[in-house]
Design an enzyme around this catalytic site. Structure first.
Site, mmCIF file in Angstrom:
data_model
loop_
_atom_site.group_PDB
_atom_site.id
_atom_site.type_symbol
_atom_site.label_atom_id
_atom_site.label_comp_id
_atom_site.label_asym_id
_atom_site.label_seq_id
_atom_site.Cartn_x
_atom_site.Cartn_y
_atom_site.Cartn_z
ATOM 1 N N SER A 1 0.834 -1.204 0.000
ATOM 2 C CA SER A 1 0.000 0.000 0.000
ATOM 3 C C SER A 1 0.869 1.255 0.000
ATOM 4 O O SER A 1 0.557 2.248 -0.660
ATOM 5 C CB SER A 1 -0.921 0.007 1.223
ATOM 6 O OG SER A 1 -1.838 -1.052 1.174
ATOM 7 N N SER B 1 -4.377 2.493 3.484
ATOM 8 C CA SER B 1 -4.361 1.272 4.299
ATOM 9 C C SER B 1 -5.577 0.433 3.972
ATOM 10 O O SER B 1 -6.711 0.840 4.245
ATOM 11 C CB SER B 1 -4.367 1.627 5.798
ATOM 12 O OG SER B 1 -4.499 0.467 6.591
ATOM 13 N N GLY B 2 -5.360 -0.739 3.402
ATOM 14 C CA GLY B 2 -6.473 -1.606 3.056
ATOM 15 C C GLY B 2 -7.259 -2.039 4.274
ATOM 16 O O GLY B 2 -8.482 -1.934 4.316
ATOM 17 N N SER B 3 -6.567 -2.525 5.296
ATOM 18 C CA SER B 3 -7.241 -3.033 6.493
ATOM 19 C C SER B 3 -7.752 -1.911 7.379
ATOM 20 O O SER B 3 -8.724 -2.085 8.119
ATOM 21 C CB SER B 3 -6.290 -3.920 7.302
ATOM 22 O OG SER B 3 -5.255 -3.133 7.882
ATOM 23 N N GLY B 4 -7.075 -0.751 7.338
ATOM 24 C CA GLY B 4 -7.432 0.339 8.240
ATOM 25 C C GLY B 4 -7.053 0.074 9.678
ATOM 26 O O GLY B 4 -7.480 0.786 10.591
ATOM 27 N N THR C 1 -3.547 -1.226 10.475
ATOM 28 C CA THR C 1 -2.107 -1.476 10.590
ATOM 29 C C THR C 1 -1.525 -0.659 11.741
ATOM 30 O O THR C 1 -1.638 0.574 11.745
ATOM 31 C CB THR C 1 -1.395 -1.111 9.278
ATOM 32 O OG1 THR C 1 -2.025 -1.800 8.190
ATOM 33 C CG2 THR C 1 0.078 -1.481 9.333
ATOM 34 N N GLU D 1 -4.498 -2.835 -3.563
ATOM 35 C CA GLU D 1 -3.241 -2.146 -3.874
ATOM 36 C C GLU D 1 -3.189 -1.715 -5.333
ATOM 37 O O GLU D 1 -2.745 -0.604 -5.648
ATOM 38 C CB GLU D 1 -2.070 -3.058 -3.511
ATOM 39 C CG GLU D 1 -1.961 -3.328 -2.015
ATOM 40 C CD GLU D 1 -1.483 -4.735 -1.684
ATOM 41 O OE1 GLU D 1 -1.417 -5.055 -0.483
ATOM 42 O OE2 GLU D 1 -1.191 -5.518 -2.618
#
Length: 205
Positions: A69, A108-111, A113, A172
């Site tokens: 990311s 951030s994909g997961s939000g 990290t 991504e």
């Protein structure tokens, strides 16, 4: 993007995922293109416009991400510089302190990290605005952000959360193309001359 607390979903076997009889490579390319179309066609236009306005109004733009990311976001930081904006990648040796007139762009994909969350909290404490690009709008970072763009993962048939690719990959890829769409939109809206952008490109390579 990868949430290590959550096991990856079962990947669709290649035989089931194939969309043609011309071999695995053309089929893989078609799947990726179709999944990207499904993702990007659902990006909220008002949220995208709010991002562009925030870039224009910020004194400086700071970029934060982790892993792949971060790689997508770092390319965007370069393009922001080409547009004539002041951009910095968090963690670089020359990155200055962030402040109240600045914008922190978080990818951030997961939000969730931890390192990215910690830097975001520092920016919030310093008074900066937060703009988040994420696949998870039900996350800690989404709740802290002032602006959120949701890049949801879809299958080639537009089924939510059914990407054939390994977890996080579509996010991504989509982030990179989403950022490039913002660059082009900014060029058009604010009449940025490509010759000026080229003049701003590094000559130390």
């Amino acid at each position: 993007m990868v949430d290590q607390q959550k096991p990856p979903e079962t990947v669709v076997p290649p035989a089931e995922a194939a969309v043609g009889v011309d071999g695995p490579y053309p089929s893989a390319r078609r799947i990726i293109i179709r999944e990207l179309d499904a993702l990007l066609s659902r990006v909220d236009d008002e949220a995208s416009a709010a991002f562009v306005t925030a870039f224009r109004d910020a004194a400086r733009i700071f970029i934060v991400g982790a892993g792949r990311s971060k790689l997508s976001a770092e390319g965007f930081a370069m393009r922001l510089t080409h547009l004539g904006l002041r951009a910095h990648v968090a963690g670089d040796a020359t990155t200055p302190a962030i402040g109240p007139d600045d914008l922190l762009l978080v990818c951030s994909g997961s939000g969730e990290t931890p390192t990215v969350m910690a830097m975001t909290e520092n920016a919030v404490t310093a008074g900066a605005r937060i703009a988040l690009v994420t696949a998870n709008t039900d996350s800690c970072l989404a709740r802290r952000a002032d602006l959120v763009v949701h890049l949801a993962e879809y299958s080639q048939d537009h089924e939510p959360d059914r990407s054939t690719q390994f977890v996080g990959t579509l996010f991504e890829q989509g982030a990179l193309l989403f950022f490039d769409s913002l660059v082009l939109a900014y060029q058009w809206m604010y009449e940025v001359d490509p010759r000026d952008m080229l003049a701003a490109h590094t000559n130390l390579e």
